[in-house]
Design a protein around this motif. Structure first.
Motif, PDB file in Angstrom:
ATOM      1  N   GLU A 150      -8.831  11.159  -0.412  1.00 16.01           N
ATOM      2  CA  GLU A 150      -7.535  11.713  -0.796  1.00 16.01           C
ATOM      3  C   GLU A 150      -6.423  11.178   0.103  1.00 16.01           C
ATOM      4  O   GLU A 150      -5.332  10.843  -0.369  1.00 16.01           O
ATOM      5  CB  GLU A 150      -7.566  13.245  -0.721  1.00 16.01           C
ATOM      6  N   ALA A 151      -6.698  11.087   1.395  1.00 17.50           N
ATOM      7  CA  ALA A 151      -5.702  10.584   2.337  1.00 17.50           C
ATOM      8  C   ALA A 151      -5.386   9.117   2.058  1.00 17.50           C
ATOM      9  O   ALA A 151      -4.217   8.712   2.088  1.00 17.50           O
ATOM     10  CB  ALA A 151      -6.195  10.759   3.772  1.00 17.50           C
ATOM     11  N   GLU A 152      -6.394   8.311   1.781  1.00 11.88           N
ATOM     12  CA  GLU A 152      -6.175   6.896   1.472  1.00 11.88           C
ATOM     13  C   GLU A 152      -5.387   6.728   0.178  1.00 11.88           C
ATOM     14  O   GLU A 152      -4.518   5.865   0.081  1.00 11.88           O
ATOM     15  CB  GLU A 152      -7.514   6.158   1.391  1.00 11.88           C
ATOM     16  N   LYS A 153      -5.679   7.580  -0.814  1.00 10.49           N
ATOM     17  CA  LYS A 153      -4.954   7.523  -2.089  1.00 10.49           C
ATOM     18  C   LYS A 153      -3.487   7.868  -1.882  1.00 10.49           C
ATOM     19  O   LYS A 153      -2.601   7.183  -2.394  1.00 10.49           O
ATOM     20  CB  LYS A 153      -5.595   8.493  -3.090  1.00 10.49           C
ATOM     21  N   THR A 154      -3.222   8.906  -1.098  1.00  7.71           N
ATOM     22  CA  THR A 154      -1.846   9.299  -0.807  1.00  7.71           C
ATOM     23  C   THR A 154      -1.114   8.191  -0.052  1.00  7.71           C
ATOM     24  O   THR A 154       0.043   7.872  -0.349  1.00  7.71           O
ATOM     25  CB  THR A 154      -1.832  10.608   0.024  1.00  7.71           C
ATOM     26  N   GLN A 198       2.794   3.695   0.110  1.00  8.33           N
ATOM     27  CA  GLN A 198       3.032   2.280   0.374  1.00  8.33           C
ATOM     28  C   GLN A 198       3.602   1.582  -0.858  1.00  8.33           C
ATOM     29  O   GLN A 198       4.490   0.735  -0.750  1.00  8.33           O
ATOM     30  CB  GLN A 198       1.735   1.594   0.837  1.00  8.33           C
ATOM     31  N   GLU A 199       3.113   1.957  -2.055  1.00 10.33           N
ATOM     32  CA  GLU A 199       3.650   1.390  -3.288  1.00 10.33           C
ATOM     33  C   GLU A 199       5.116   1.769  -3.469  1.00 10.33           C
ATOM     34  O   GLU A 199       5.936   0.944  -3.879  1.00 10.33           O
ATOM     35  CB  GLU A 199       2.829   1.865  -4.493  1.00 10.33           C
ATOM     36  N   LYS A 200       5.474   3.007  -3.135  1.00 10.02           N
ATOM     37  CA  LYS A 200       6.871   3.439  -3.231  1.00 10.02           C
ATOM     38  C   LYS A 200       7.747   2.686  -2.249  1.00 10.02           C
ATOM     39  O   LYS A 200       8.865   2.277  -2.574  1.00 10.02           O
ATOM     40  CB  LYS A 200       6.981   4.954  -2.978  1.00 10.02           C
ATOM     41  N   VAL A 201       7.249   2.488  -1.029  1.00  9.05           N
ATOM     42  CA  VAL A 201       8.013   1.742  -0.012  1.00  9.05           C
ATOM     43  C   VAL A 201       8.216   0.299  -0.463  1.00  9.05           C
ATOM     44  O   VAL A 201       9.319  -0.251  -0.365  1.00  9.05           O
ATOM     45  CB  VAL A 201       7.291   1.805   1.360  1.00  9.05           C
ATOM     46  N   ASP A 202       7.168  -0.323  -0.976  1.00  8.56           N
ATOM     47  CA  ASP A 202       7.279  -1.700  -1.454  1.00  8.56           C
ATOM     48  C   ASP A 202       8.271  -1.823  -2.603  1.00  8.56           C
ATOM     49  O   ASP A 202       9.064  -2.767  -2.658  1.00  8.56           O
ATOM     50  CB  ASP A 202       5.900  -2.223  -1.884  1.00  8.56           C
ATOM     51  N   ALA A 203       8.243  -0.857  -3.528  1.00  3.86           N
ATOM     52  CA  ALA A 203       9.184  -0.865  -4.654  1.00  3.86           C
ATOM     53  C   ALA A 203      10.619  -0.703  -4.153  1.00  3.86           C
ATOM     54  O   ALA A 203      11.538  -1.373  -4.645  1.00  3.86           O
ATOM     55  CB  ALA A 203       8.838   0.247  -5.644  1.00  3.86           C
TER      56      ALA A 203
END
Length: 175
Positions: free
Chosen positions: A75-79, A84-89
């Motif tokens: 769960e922690a890795e998924k979060t 990270q995807e939001k930061v990259d976007a």
């Protein structure tokens, strides 16, 4: 300094160290200890104490009641991946905005007070990233235009997209 003064000072330091040491050791047992997750259970047949280790559910419940968020590693890795995807976007969006808009434009209000010189104005503009030249070079540009005596106290709105000549004509106005 007299030897008696130095001796008195040294004695004071020794006394302060002794008092601090006593205070440390006296209050050492007063410090709060970490909560012990294990509970003790008295068995009836042998009259001895056995340590019972809490289950995973009991530990999660204890941590959750203390205000902690309990997650599995997955769960922690998924979060973390989602963040990270939001930061990259966001980075990609910001880089696209910068590319489409060109250079960054800095805006400032410069306040000219009595007694300021064109060098002072140039330094203030340099500090605000409005001009790239030094305050002295800005002063030379003002002198070339012959308007150095027209510097009047007041507040002026300037941005980095303005040319040096436009900045000079805004601040040094012939009236």
């Amino acid at each position: 300094m007299k030897p008696s003064t130095i001796s008195s000072f040294a004695a004071g330091l020794l006394l302060a160290a002794a008092i601090s040491s006593v205070a440390y050791y006296v209050t050492k047992e007063d410090t709060p200890k970490a909560a012990e997750p294990a509970t003790t259970v008295v068995t009836e047949d042998t009259n001895t104490e056995a340590v019972k280790t809490p289950t995973v559910e009991e530990m999660e419940e204890l941590l959750a009641s203390s205000g902690y968020v309990v997650q599995t590693k997955e769960e922690a890795e998924k979060t973390e991946t989602q963040w990270q995807e939001k930061v990259d976007a966001a980075k990609k969006s910001a880089s696209e905005d910068t590319e489409s808009n060109g250079d960054v434009v800095y805006r400032t209000s410069i306040y000219v007070s009595n007694g300021m010189t064109s060098i002072d104005v140039g330094n203030a503009l340099k500090d605000a990233d409005i001009i790239k030249m030094s305050g002295f070079e800005f002063s030379k540009e003002v002198e070339k235009k012959g308007v150095e005596k027209y510097l009047k106290p007041g507040s002026y709105k300037i941005d980095s997209s303005m040319s040096t000549n436009k900045i000079i004509s805004t601040i040094f106005q012939k009236q």
